[in-house]
Design an enzyme around this catalytic site. Structure first.
Site, PDB file in Angstrom:
ATOM      1  N   HIS A  18     -23.488  -3.515   6.498  1.00  0.00           N
ATOM      2  CA  HIS A  18     -23.607  -2.062   6.613  1.00  0.00           C
ATOM      3  C   HIS A  18     -22.770  -1.364   5.543  1.00  0.00           C
ATOM      4  O   HIS A  18     -23.220  -0.397   4.924  1.00  0.00           O
ATOM      5  CB  HIS A  18     -23.169  -1.617   8.009  1.00  0.00           C
ATOM      6  CG  HIS A  18     -24.064  -2.108   9.102  1.00  0.00           C
ATOM      7  ND1 HIS A  18     -24.726  -1.256   9.964  1.00  0.00           N
ATOM      8  CD2 HIS A  18     -24.434  -3.365   9.470  1.00  0.00           C
ATOM      9  CE1 HIS A  18     -25.447  -1.976  10.828  1.00  0.00           C
ATOM     10  NE2 HIS A  18     -25.270  -3.257  10.537  1.00  0.00           N
ATOM     11  N   ASP A 120     -23.836   5.859  10.013  1.00  0.00           N
ATOM     12  CA  ASP A 120     -24.615   4.697  10.418  1.00  0.00           C
ATOM     13  C   ASP A 120     -25.331   5.006  11.729  1.00  0.00           C
ATOM     14  O   ASP A 120     -24.742   5.563  12.656  1.00  0.00           O
ATOM     15  CB  ASP A 120     -23.675   3.501  10.601  1.00  0.00           C
ATOM     16  CG  ASP A 120     -24.360   2.169  10.361  1.00  0.00           C
ATOM     17  OD1 ASP A 120     -25.492   1.999  10.853  1.00  0.00           O
ATOM     18  OD2 ASP A 120     -23.763   1.303   9.701  1.00  0.00           O
ATOM     19  N   GLN A 354     -24.232 -12.080  -4.838  1.00  0.00           N
ATOM     20  CA  GLN A 354     -25.575 -12.480  -4.438  1.00  0.00           C
ATOM     21  C   GLN A 354     -26.693 -11.921  -5.310  1.00  0.00           C
ATOM     22  O   GLN A 354     -27.629 -12.645  -5.665  1.00  0.00           O
ATOM     23  CB  GLN A 354     -25.822 -12.115  -2.972  1.00  0.00           C
ATOM     24  CG  GLN A 354     -27.209 -12.539  -2.473  1.00  0.00           C
ATOM     25  CD  GLN A 354     -27.296 -12.594  -0.988  1.00  0.00           C
ATOM     26  OE1 GLN A 354     -26.720 -13.471  -0.360  1.00  0.00           O
ATOM     27  NE2 GLN A 354     -28.014 -11.641  -0.391  1.00  0.00           N
ATOM     28  N   HIS A 369     -30.601 -16.120   6.305  1.00  0.00           N
ATOM     29  CA  HIS A 369     -30.605 -15.684   7.703  1.00  0.00           C
ATOM     30  C   HIS A 369     -31.545 -14.506   7.922  1.00  0.00           C
ATOM     31  O   HIS A 369     -31.691 -14.027   9.043  1.00  0.00           O
ATOM     32  CB  HIS A 369     -29.187 -15.304   8.125  1.00  0.00           C
ATOM     33  CG  HIS A 369     -28.664 -14.079   7.412  1.00  0.00           C
ATOM     34  ND1 HIS A 369     -28.649 -13.964   6.040  1.00  0.00           N
ATOM     35  CD2 HIS A 369     -28.154 -12.914   7.881  1.00  0.00           C
ATOM     36  CE1 HIS A 369     -28.140 -12.787   5.701  1.00  0.00           C
ATOM     37  NE2 HIS A 369     -27.850 -12.132   6.793  1.00  0.00           N
ATOM     38  N   ASN A 373     -30.453  -6.681   3.965  1.00  0.00           N
ATOM     39  CA  ASN A 373     -29.968  -6.629   2.584  1.00  0.00           C
ATOM     40  C   ASN A 373     -30.440  -7.846   1.798  1.00  0.00           C
ATOM     41  O   ASN A 373     -30.946  -7.724   0.682  1.00  0.00           O
ATOM     42  CB  ASN A 373     -28.434  -6.578   2.552  1.00  0.00           C
ATOM     43  CG  ASN A 373     -27.872  -5.234   2.955  1.00  0.00           C
ATOM     44  OD1 ASN A 373     -28.565  -4.227   2.911  1.00  0.00           O
ATOM     45  ND2 ASN A 373     -26.627  -5.212   3.363  1.00  0.00           N
ATOM     46  N   ASP A 393     -32.104  -7.793  13.903  1.00  0.00           N
ATOM     47  CA  ASP A 393     -33.393  -7.511  13.283  1.00  0.00           C
ATOM     48  C   ASP A 393     -33.980  -8.707  12.551  1.00  0.00           C
ATOM     49  O   ASP A 393     -35.136  -8.670  12.117  1.00  0.00           O
ATOM     50  CB  ASP A 393     -33.229  -6.365  12.281  1.00  0.00           C
ATOM     51  CG  ASP A 393     -32.263  -6.717  11.140  1.00  0.00           C
ATOM     52  OD1 ASP A 393     -31.234  -7.356  11.417  1.00  0.00           O
ATOM     53  OD2 ASP A 393     -32.544  -6.348   9.989  1.00  0.00           O
TER      54      ASP A 393
END
Length: 478
Positions: A18, A120, A354, A369, A373, A393
Site C-alpha cells: 500500500h 487508503d 522488482q 503471489h 502491484n 485479492d
C-alpha cells in the site's frame, strides 16, 4: 490562484504494498503540478522507509509526516496478524489523525492548510469520518484491482443469493459464481477473494471488508491503480455506484513515462534492496531466469518452502528468489541437494528492485503471489506469470492472469513440487510463445494507457483539475 495553495495529504494503510503504490501516486501528483503534498505514514514504517533525498530535493513541496500505529516494534504486521494492525490503527491512530488536522500541525512553515485528503480505502474508512468532521474533501484510493473492488462491493449480493458462505467439498470450489455481474463466464468460488472463504457470513474479516468497501461510496471520489483497457467491465459496474472514478494506472508505467530516462527513481521500499542481483542477471541468457517473489505479507510454512524450492530446482531453470526476512514460519534447514543446486544456478536476496528485475531481458517468468502491484508490474514488463495466490485479492488476480488475460498460469490452492515444475516448464517452454505474445500485447496496451491521449492520462488530468477545484471551493468557504 487556487492551484498555488493546493495541499494534498496522502494516508496509506501502513504495509509495503500500500505504501509503495501510494508513494508512486504522490510522486505522480508532484510531477503533475500539485505544489504541496504530505505523505502520512506510521512511525514504524517511517523509520524503515528508505527516505530518498533525491525525492525530497526534486519536490520541495513534498514532505513526510508520521503517527504511531499502536503496535510494538517487533510485531510482524504480516500474515493473518494483519487484522491486529487494523484494530490498533482504529483505536490509536484515528484520534491522533483527527488532532493533527484540527491543530494545524501540517500547515507550518508557510504551507497552506490541507485541502484534499487521499486515504487508503481498505481498513482506513475512519479517515472519511474525520474528513467530514473537519470539512476536508476525501478521495479514496483502493490498492486492489477494480475487479476485486467490484467483488467486495457485491458481498451483500453474494450473501443474499446464498453463494456465501461457500458450502460443499473441494469440488464445489470449482462451481461458477453468478452473483458478480460481468464475471459470470469465468469466476469460480475458488477465485473469490480469500475473505469470502469464511464459514459464517458474520465472520469478522468478511464483514470488515464488506463494510469498508461500502463506506468508500461516501468519499468524494475513488482512485484505482488500473486502466480501462484492462478492467473495463468492472470499472463500468463500479461507476454506477461511484461516478467520480479515476483509473490512473499502472502507476509505475506512468512514472516511467513522465520521468526522463536518465532520471533516478526514488525508493519506495521498506527493505534494503539488494542490487547485486542485477549483475547476476546480466550474466544470464535472455528469457532464461525465473524470478520468484511472494511479496511483503506472505508467510510460507517450511513444507511450502521446500515444495517451491524442489519444483524450481527440478525445472532446471536459473532462478532469482526474494527471501524476505521473516517470510517463512519455523526453522529453515536446507537439504544439501537444494543448497548445492542453488549455488549452481540460483541467486537469493532479501529484497530486490522488482520493477528493474522484471524489465531485465534475462527474466522469462515470474513465480508470484499475485499481489496487485506485482501483477501490474509484470504486465507492464511483458513477463508471463506463474501464480500462487496467498491472501486477500490475490485469488482473483491469479484467475484473471490465467483465464481472462491469458498471460500466465494459475496454481491456486496447490503447493506441490511436481506442479511447480510443470507450470514453470509450461510458461518457459511448452506454452512460451503463446503466453509471451499475450504478455507483450498487454504491455503495449498499458504503455498506451499512460501516454498522451491514453485513458489513464485523461483520468490523471481530471484528478489534478478536481484537486485544484477542491482547493478553490475550500478557500472560498474559509
Amino acid at each position: 490562484m487556487a492551484e498555488s495553495s493546493s495541499h494534498v495529504l496522502i494516508f496509506p494503510f501502513p504495509v509495503q504494498g500500500h505504501v509503495k503504490c501510494m508513494l508512486q501516486l504522490a510522486e505522480l501528483l508532484c510531477l503533475s503540478g500539485i505544489p504541496f503534498l504530505t505523505f502520512l505514514n506510521s512511525d514504524h514504517n517511517h523509520r524503515r522507509l528508505l527516505l530518498d533525498s533525491h525525492f525530497l530535493a526534486s519536490f520541495p513541496g513534498f514532505r513526510f509526516a508520521s503517527l504511531p500505529d499502536g503496535l510494538p516494534p517487533d510485531h510482524p504486521r504480516s500474515g493473518i496478524r494483519i487484522f491486529e494492525l487494523f484494530d490498533s490503527i482504529s483505536a490509536v491512530t484515528k484520534p491522533l489523525f483527527r488532532d493533527m488536522l484540527l491543530c494545524g500541525r501540517l500547515n507550518c512553515d508557510g504551507r497552506p492548510p490541507v485541502n484534499c485528503i487521499i486515504a487508503d480505502g481498505i481498513f482506513m474508512s475512519f479517515a472519511i469520518d474525520v474528513a467530514e468532521e473537519v470539512g476536508i474533501p476525501l478521495v479514496s484510493f483502493r490498492t486492489f484491482s477494480a475487479s476485486c473492488f467490484w467483488t467486495f462491493l457485491c458481498i451483500p449480493r453474494l450473501i443474499q443469493a446464498g453463494d456465501l458462505p461457500i458450502r460443499g467439498d473441494d469440488d464445489d470450489m470449482g462451481r461458477a459464481v453468478s452473483s458478480v455481474p460481468g464475471m459470470e463466464s469465468f469466476l469460480r468460488f475458488c477465485d473469490l477473494p480469500s475473505f469470502c472463504r469464511a464459514a459464517d457470513p458474520s465472520d469478522r474479516a468478511l464483514q470488515i471488508v464488506a463494510t469498508e468497501t461500502h463506506l468508500t461510496t461516501r468519499a468524494h471520489a475513488l482512485i484505482l491503480n488500473t486502466f480501462d483497457e484492462l478492467e473495463g467491465s468492472a470499472l463500468s459496474h463500479i461507476r454506477r455506484h461511484i461516478p467520480n472514478l479515476y483509473a490512473v494506472g499502472p502507476l509505475g508505467a506512468f512514472l516511467h513515462a513522465k520521468l526522463p530516462e536518465s532520471s533516478r527513481r526514488s525508493s519506495t521500499s521498506l527493505w534494503q534492496e539488494d542490487r547485486t542481483c542485477m549483475a547476476w542477471l546480466d550474466a544470464r541468457p535472455p528469457k532464461s531466469v525465473v524470478y520468484v517473489s511472494f511479496g511483503s505479507i506472505t508467510v510460507l510454512t517450511r513444507d511450502q518452502l521446500l515444495e517451491f524450492w524442489y519444483g524450481l530446482v527440478n525445472s532446471g531453470k536459473p532462478f532469482l528468489w526474494v527471501d524476505r526476512p521473516n517470510s517463512v514460519a519455523g526453522e529453515q534447514q536446507v537439504p544439501k541437494e537444494l543448497a548445492a543446486a542453488t549455488r549452481e544456478r540460483g541467486y537469493v536476496v532479501g529484497w530486490a528492485p522488482q520493477e528493474e528485475v522484471l524489465a531485465h531481458p534475462a527474466i522469462g517468468g515470474f513465480l508470484t503471489h499475485s499481489g496487485w502491484n506485482s501483477t501490474l508490474e509484470s504486465l507492464v514488463a511483458g513477463v508471463p506469470m506463474i501464480c500462487w495466490p496467498y491472501f486477500g485479492d490475490q485469488q482473483m488476480n491469479s484467475r484473471f492472469v490465467g483465464e481472462v488475460w491469458k498471460v500466465g498460469v494459475d496454481m491456486k490452492d496447490c503447493c506441490d513440487r511436481v506442479i511447480v515444475e510443470k507450470m514453470i516448464r509450461d510458461v518457459m517452454e511448452v506454452r512460451r510463445e503463446e503466453v509471451e505474445k499475450s504478455a507483450m500485447q498487454m504491455a503495449e496496451t498499458a504503455r498506451k494507457a499512460v501516454a498522451g491521449g491514453g485513458s489513464s492520462r485523461a483520468s490523471l488530468d481530471r484528478l489534478v483539475e478536481d484537486i485544484k477545484l477542491m482547493t478553490g471551493r475550500r478557500n472560498a468557504t474559509q
